[in-house]
Design a protein around this motif. Structure first.
Motif, PDB file in Angstrom:
ATOM      1  N   ASN A 400       0.835  -1.197   0.000  1.00  0.00           N
ATOM      2  CA  ASN A 400       0.000   0.000   0.000  1.00  0.00           C
ATOM      3  C   ASN A 400       0.869   1.247   0.000  1.00  0.00           C
ATOM      4  O   ASN A 400       2.044   1.206   0.373  1.00  0.00           O
ATOM      5  N   GLY A 401       0.246   2.364  -0.378  1.00  0.00           N
ATOM      6  CA  GLY A 401       0.950   3.632  -0.395  1.00  0.00           C
ATOM      7  C   GLY A 401       0.868   4.296  -1.756  1.00  0.00           C
ATOM      8  O   GLY A 401       0.286   3.750  -2.704  1.00  0.00           O
ATOM      9  N   VAL A 402       1.446   5.480  -1.857  1.00  0.00           N
ATOM     10  CA  VAL A 402       1.539   6.201  -3.133  1.00  0.00           C
ATOM     11  C   VAL A 402       2.969   6.704  -3.291  1.00  0.00           C
ATOM     12  O   VAL A 402       3.631   7.034  -2.302  1.00  0.00           O
ATOM     13  N   LYS A 403       3.425   6.767  -4.516  1.00  0.00           N
ATOM     14  CA  LYS A 403       4.794   7.190  -4.779  1.00  0.00           C
ATOM     15  C   LYS A 403       4.848   8.695  -4.989  1.00  0.00           C
ATOM     16  O   LYS A 403       4.044   9.266  -5.737  1.00  0.00           O
ATOM     17  N   ILE A 404       5.797   9.361  -4.333  1.00  0.00           N
ATOM     18  CA  ILE A 404       5.986  10.800  -4.499  1.00  0.00           C
ATOM     19  C   ILE A 404       6.814  11.036  -5.764  1.00  0.00           C
ATOM     20  O   ILE A 404       7.966  10.616  -5.850  1.00  0.00           O
TER      21      ILE A 404
END
Length: 468
Positions: A400-404
Motif C-alpha cells: 500500500n501507499g503512493v509514490k511521491i
C-alpha cells in the motif's frame, strides 16, 4: 425641298435604329457606384438571381420554448452564514449565524423528478426548495455534485409525472445555430431568450483546475439563469447555462453553458457510482499557436502538442510519444486544449477512443484505452503522488501507499528529499491510493493543520517521519 426633308427624316430614323441596336445587342452593361473614391471598397453587381434570405422559423422557436419552460424549475438555496463583519464584532454580535437565500434554475431530466443544475447554485445549502412552472413547491435532496464541471444532481418526490427534457448531443451543435436559454433571471420565472452559438470548447480560465469547455452563446443570461436550459430549436437540451463574463455581473453579450454531453456523463456517473469517473488519455502538453510552433519547430498552428506521456497510461501503451501533435479524437477536431479536455470529460476509464496525430510529417491513428487518473497534486503540501505500480510495490517491498513523483522547492531548500519515496500515511491515516490522499486532505483546511505528519518509505525500506 420636300425631297430634302424626306432624306433628313430617313437619315435620323436610321441613326436612331442603329443606336438602339448597338445599345440593345452589342454594348456590355456597366455599373457605377456614386460617391466612390480610389481608396473605398468597390461594389460589383452581378446578373445572378439570389434566393431570398430564409425567414426565422418562428414556429420552431415557439414549440421549443413551450416544451422547455415546463421542464425548467426555480431553485431556492437556503444556507447558514456566520456574521464576521467588523461592525458585528464592535457591537457584540460577532459570530452570530443567519440564513442566506440564493436562487437559480434547474432542468428536470426525468419524469420521476431528477433535476440537473449548477454546483454553485446549491453549494453549502442546508435546504433546497424547487418551484415548478405550475407554481407547485417541493423540497429537494442532493444526490451528488461535481465541482470540477459545476454540475449537481437533485431529486424531488412529486405526486405526478413531470415534464422533462431529453439530453441532446452537444458534439453535433454548430456555430451559428439558433438556441434558446430558459431560466429565472432576477427571479423572473420562465424567461426565454434567443441567440446563436457563438463558439464551442471555450475555456474562460486556462489556469483553473476546473474542466472548462463551454458552449458560448449570445442569448441573454443573467444572475438566476445559472442551472437553466440551453436548447436548440428542436427542444433538445444541449447545455446547462452556467456563466457570464462581465465587469458588472450582468449580461453584456456573452454567456456560457456546460455542454450536454458533459452534463449527462456527470449525471450518469453520480447515479451509477456515486462519484464522477474520469478517464484520462495520459498525456501532458499545450495548445499550438504560431509562437509555440516556432519555439518547438513545427509547421502546425492548431492541435495539441504532446510534451510528455505518463507511464503505463493508455497513451503510453498505444505508442504515443513526446513531440506528437494530436489533431483529432474520434470525430472531434482538436484545435486547442479545451477541445481535448471537453471531449474526454464525457468519457470514462475503459472507454476506447481513436486518436489521430502527426509525427515527423506522417499522419497516424491509434486506438487508446482511457485509464483512471493515477496522479494527484497535494497542493497544501507541495507534493505530487501517483498510485503504485506492480514494479514499485516489489521494489519497495510494500503493498500500500503512493509514490511521491514531484516535490516543491520548499523541500530541497531544507535538504529534505521526498521525491521517489513512498508515502504510506498522513496524520496517522493509512494511505493505499490517491483516493485516500484526497479524502485525508479534504479534512485539512487549505491543506494545513496545526501539525501534519507524513510517514514515508525510502528505497532501503526504512520508515521516515516528517512534521510540517
Amino acid at each position: 425641298m420636300k425631297k430634302y426633308f424626306s432624306l433628313l427624316f430617313v437619315a435620323i430614323l436610321g441613326g436612331v435604329i442603329t443606336l438602339a441596336s448597338y445599345k440593345l445587342f452589342l454594348e456590355k452593361p456597366y455599373y457605377v457606384t456614386e460617391g466612390a473614391n480610389e481608396n473605398a471598397a468597390q461594389t460589383f453587381t452581378t446578373n445572378f438571381n439570389h434566393a431570398p434570405t430564409p425567414a426565422l422559423d418562428e414556429e420552431g422557436f415557439t414549440n421549443a420554448a413551450d416544451k422547455t419552460v415546463h421542464a425548467v424549475v426555480h431553485v431556492k438555496n437556503t444556507s447558514i452564514a456566520t456574521d464576521q463583519s467588523v461592525y458585528s464584532f464592535m457591537f457584540g454580535s460577532g459570530g452570530q449565524q443567519r440564513a442566506q437565500v440564493g436562487t437559480g434554475s434547474g432542468v428536470i431530466i426525468s419524469p420521476d423528478g431528477y433535476i440537473v443544475t449548477n454546483n454553485h447554485v446549491i453549494e453549502n445549502a442546508t435546504k433546497l426548495e424547487i418551484t415548478l412552472n405550475n407554481n407547485k413547491i417541493y423540497e429537494a435532496t442532493l444526490v451528488g455534485t461535481d465541482p470540477s464541471t459545476d454540475i449537481a444532481l437533485l431529486k424531488i418526490d412529486a405526486d405526478e409525472r413531470l415534464p422533462y427534457l431529453a439530453f441532446g448531443n452537444s458534439d453535433n451543435t454548430k456555430i451559428g445555430e439558433w438556441v434558446l436559454a430558459v431560466g429565472n433571471p432576477f427571479n423572473l420565472t420562465s424567461t426565454v431568450t434567443a441567440g446563436i452559438i457563438s463558439a464551442k470548447a471555450r475555456d474562460l480560465n486556462p489556469y483553473d483546475d476546473k474542466i472548462q469547455s463551454f458552449i458560448q452563446t449570445d442569448a441573454a443570461v443573467n444572475p438566476g439563469n445559472s442551472g437553466g436550459a440551453l436548447v436548440n430549436t428542436a427542444g433538445d437540451l444541449i447545455g446547462i447555462n452556467t456563466a457570464i463574463t462581465s465587469q458588472t455581473g450582468n449580461y453584456v453579450g456573452y454567456s456560457f453553458a456546460v455542454p450536454s454531453n458533459i452534463a449527462k456523463k456527470v449525471v450518469d456517473d453520480l447515479l451509477e457510482y456515486g462519484n464522477v469517473q474520469k478517464g484520462i488519455l495520459g498525456v501532458s502538453g499545450r495548445s499550438l499557436n504560431s509562437t509555440i510552433a516556432n519555439e518547438i519547430g513545427v509547421k502546425y498552428t492548431e492541435g495539441f502538442y504532446v510534451a510528455g506521456v505518463e507511464g503505463d497510461s493508455g497513451a503510453d501503451k498505444a505508442g504515443l510519444q513526446e513531440g506528437d501533435i494530436i489533431k483529432k479524437i474520434d470525430n472531434i477536431k482538436i484545435k486547442q486544449f479545451s477541445d481535448l479536455t471537453g471531449y474526454l470529460t464525457s468519457k470514462r476509464p475503459g472507454d476506447n477512443v481513436q486518436v489521430s496525430f502527426e509525427r515527423d510529417g506522417d499522419y497516424k491513428s491509434v486506438k487508446v484505452t482511457l485509464t483512471k487518473k493515477e496522479t494527484y497534486s497535494i497542493t497544501g503540501l507541495g507534493l505530487t503522488v501517483k498510485n503504485l505500480s506492480t514494479k514499485d510495490k516489489k521494489s519497495f517491498g510494500v503493498s500500500n501507499g503512493v509514490k511521491i513523483t514531484k516535490e516543491a522547492t520548499f523541500y530541497s531548500n531544507r535538504n529534505l528529499e521526498l521525491e521517489g519515496k513512498v508515502l504510506i500515511s498522513i496524520n496517522n491515516e493509512p494511505i493505499s491510493s490517491i483516493d485516500d490522499v484526497k479524502e485525508v486532505m479534504s479534512s485539512v483546511s487549505n491543506g494545513y493543520n496545526n501539525r501534519n505528519v507524513l510517514v514515508v518509505i525510502n528505497k532501503n525500506g526504512e520508515k521516515e517521519r516528517y512534521f510540517f
